[in-house]
Design a protein around this motif. Sequence first.
Motif, PDB file in Angstrom:
ATOM      1  N   SER A  74       2.890 -62.964  18.528  1.00 47.11           N
ATOM      2  CA  SER A  74       3.199 -63.881  19.638  1.00 47.11           C
ATOM      3  C   SER A  74       3.739 -63.050  20.793  1.00 47.11           C
ATOM      4  O   SER A  74       3.932 -61.836  20.667  1.00 47.11           O
ATOM      5  CB  SER A  74       4.213 -64.932  19.197  1.00 47.11           C
ATOM      6  OG  SER A  74       5.368 -64.314  18.665  1.00 47.11           O
ATOM      7  N   TYR A  75       4.014 -63.700  21.913  1.00 42.70           N
ATOM      8  CA  TYR A  75       4.435 -62.965  23.100  1.00 42.70           C
ATOM      9  C   TYR A  75       5.782 -63.428  23.647  1.00 42.70           C
ATOM     10  O   TYR A  75       6.231 -62.948  24.682  1.00 42.70           O
ATOM     11  CB  TYR A  75       3.338 -63.044  24.160  1.00 42.70           C
ATOM     12  CG  TYR A  75       2.059 -62.402  23.658  1.00 42.70           C
ATOM     13  CD1 TYR A  75       1.859 -61.034  23.757  1.00 42.70           C
ATOM     14  CD2 TYR A  75       1.089 -63.159  23.005  1.00 42.70           C
ATOM     15  CE1 TYR A  75       0.719 -60.427  23.249  1.00 42.70           C
ATOM     16  CE2 TYR A  75      -0.057 -62.569  22.488  1.00 42.70           C
ATOM     17  CZ  TYR A  75      -0.238 -61.198  22.616  1.00 42.70           C
ATOM     18  OH  TYR A  75      -1.366 -60.607  22.098  1.00 42.70           O
ATOM     19  N   ASN A  83      10.427 -62.252  26.958  1.00 42.54           N
ATOM     20  CA  ASN A  83       9.121 -62.885  27.094  1.00 42.54           C
ATOM     21  C   ASN A  83       8.164 -61.808  27.623  1.00 42.54           C
ATOM     22  O   ASN A  83       8.277 -61.348  28.752  1.00 42.54           O
ATOM     23  CB  ASN A  83       9.205 -64.058  28.079  1.00 42.54           C
ATOM     24  CG  ASN A  83       7.889 -64.787  28.229  1.00 42.54           C
ATOM     25  OD1 ASN A  83       6.823 -64.176  28.278  1.00 42.54           O
ATOM     26  ND2 ASN A  83       7.950 -66.103  28.332  1.00 42.54           N
ATOM     27  N   LEU A 118       4.960 -61.646  28.465  1.00 46.21           N
ATOM     28  CA  LEU A 118       4.102 -61.932  29.609  1.00 46.21           C
ATOM     29  C   LEU A 118       4.921 -61.927  30.906  1.00 46.21           C
ATOM     30  O   LEU A 118       4.428 -61.496  31.959  1.00 46.21           O
ATOM     31  CB  LEU A 118       3.373 -63.261  29.416  1.00 46.21           C
ATOM     32  CG  LEU A 118       2.450 -63.330  28.192  1.00 46.21           C
ATOM     33  CD1 LEU A 118       1.795 -64.705  28.097  1.00 46.21           C
ATOM     34  CD2 LEU A 118       1.385 -62.235  28.232  1.00 46.21           C
ATOM     35  N   ASN A 177      -2.868 -67.602  19.226  1.00 46.24           N
ATOM     36  CA  ASN A 177      -2.413 -66.678  20.274  1.00 46.24           C
ATOM     37  C   ASN A 177      -3.553 -66.121  21.112  1.00 46.24           C
ATOM     38  O   ASN A 177      -3.349 -65.193  21.903  1.00 46.24           O
ATOM     39  CB  ASN A 177      -1.634 -65.515  19.639  1.00 46.24           C
ATOM     40  CG  ASN A 177      -2.562 -64.511  18.957  1.00 46.24           C
ATOM     41  OD1 ASN A 177      -3.683 -64.851  18.550  1.00 46.24           O
ATOM     42  ND2 ASN A 177      -2.100 -63.285  18.805  1.00 46.24           N
ATOM     43  N   ASP A 223      -3.075 -66.237  25.049  1.00 46.43           N
ATOM     44  CA  ASP A 223      -1.982 -65.357  25.464  1.00 46.43           C
ATOM     45  C   ASP A 223      -2.345 -63.888  25.250  1.00 46.43           C
ATOM     46  O   ASP A 223      -1.891 -63.018  26.008  1.00 46.43           O
ATOM     47  CB  ASP A 223      -0.698 -65.702  24.707  1.00 46.43           C
ATOM     48  CG  ASP A 223      -0.013 -66.931  25.274  1.00 46.43           C
ATOM     49  OD1 ASP A 223      -0.367 -67.351  26.394  1.00 46.43           O
ATOM     50  OD2 ASP A 223       0.882 -67.473  24.597  1.00 46.43           O
ATOM     51  N   LYS A 243      -4.248 -62.869  28.192  1.00 43.90           N
ATOM     52  CA  LYS A 243      -3.321 -62.702  29.316  1.00 43.90           C
ATOM     53  C   LYS A 243      -2.584 -61.369  29.212  1.00 43.90           C
ATOM     54  O   LYS A 243      -2.373 -60.680  30.226  1.00 43.90           O
ATOM     55  CB  LYS A 243      -2.315 -63.852  29.353  1.00 43.90           C
ATOM     56  CG  LYS A 243      -2.898 -65.201  29.743  1.00 43.90           C
ATOM     57  CD  LYS A 243      -1.809 -66.265  29.738  1.00 43.90           C
ATOM     58  CE  LYS A 243      -2.372 -67.639  30.063  1.00 43.90           C
ATOM     59  NZ  LYS A 243      -1.313 -68.681  30.012  1.00 43.90           N
TER      60      LYS A 243
END
Length: 371
Positions: A272-273, A296, A298, A322, A325, A328
């Motif tokens: 996860s990000y 975070n 991102l 995910n 993201d 991204k």
Amino acid sequence: MGLTSKKVLILAVVIAVALFIVTIWLWPRLSGRNWRTVLGRVGLLLVTQISLFAAVGLFANNSFGFYASWADLFGQEQEPGVVTTYKTGPDGTQLQTLGSERFSIRGAGRPDVAGRIDKVLIRGEQSHITSPAFVYLPPQYFQRAHAHRTFPAAVVLTGYPGTAEALYKKLHFPQTQHDLHKHGKMQPTVLVMMRPTVAPPRDTECVDVPGGPQTETFFTKDLRRDIAGHYRVGPDAKSWGVMGDSTGGYCALKMTMRHPESFSSAVALSGSYKAPLDATTGALFGGDKQLERENNLLWRQQHLPAPKASFLVTSSKQGEGNYRDTLKFIKGTKSPSQVASIILDSGGHNFNTWRREIPAAMEWLGGRLKV
């Protein structure tokens, strides 16, 4: 018998099958409408359902390594004994070796052929966290020709809650490295295998929690210092990488982005990000919104300078939450950072998917670590 014992699983399956047969046999006798027969039917259905769920749950736990013991399952994890003193190395590091683990590589009885897995206790002098880990030493570590060689190292993390044993029993990280080296695709690397849950049962997401567990400090400072002080491992960031799945993947990316002086490369398998905030994590950031933003990934890419580090991220077009993201993150990576990816057409958030990604991911990581 332990939670992950095959005997427990077999017993649960036998009980579930037996109760199913008993239910079929007794059901006609409980067909009446009085309160006794109604309670009898309810009782049979209840115990049969519970036994079935127990068998399925034990099978899933044995397959995916969610919990290592009954105490772990019920949030009452207890490590064997209470360690109050530690063996101190000549440079002041503190690490206690608890023994060696069995694992499945041909010639596993000979360290110079298959390597060795040490179970150790790491005591964090700065973080004040003590946690077990499994250290895989490759065969070259024990060979006379490499007696004075210094090796690169990689921290390998599970998800949450996860069990560290699953990293060599289910995901086969040492076995994969052994095969890759045999085919000239990876240099010998010391693997420090553990779970990110070093303050159980809390999910700290590798954060230095204000007023709480200093997990980030444990991984980025204490662990590296103790391992490099006890084993022939390079002390600099160029010699260290970190790799993990799920929560461990987030930790790998986050710690390398925030501490490029500690890790030079990171691999996130279905990572996860950003950190979740729920009942398992509690208030990770103590209400500090800036600290929350800095964790975070991102947000970091958009607002903070990029570190000089390499990242590998993985996802699946179908089956992983995910995916967007991950795209991204790839698009947002700026120089001097470097990014690569493994994107599968389909694959869920599970061991089977990660087994498909681990060989290529380890080859990538091994090619970036230097001593």
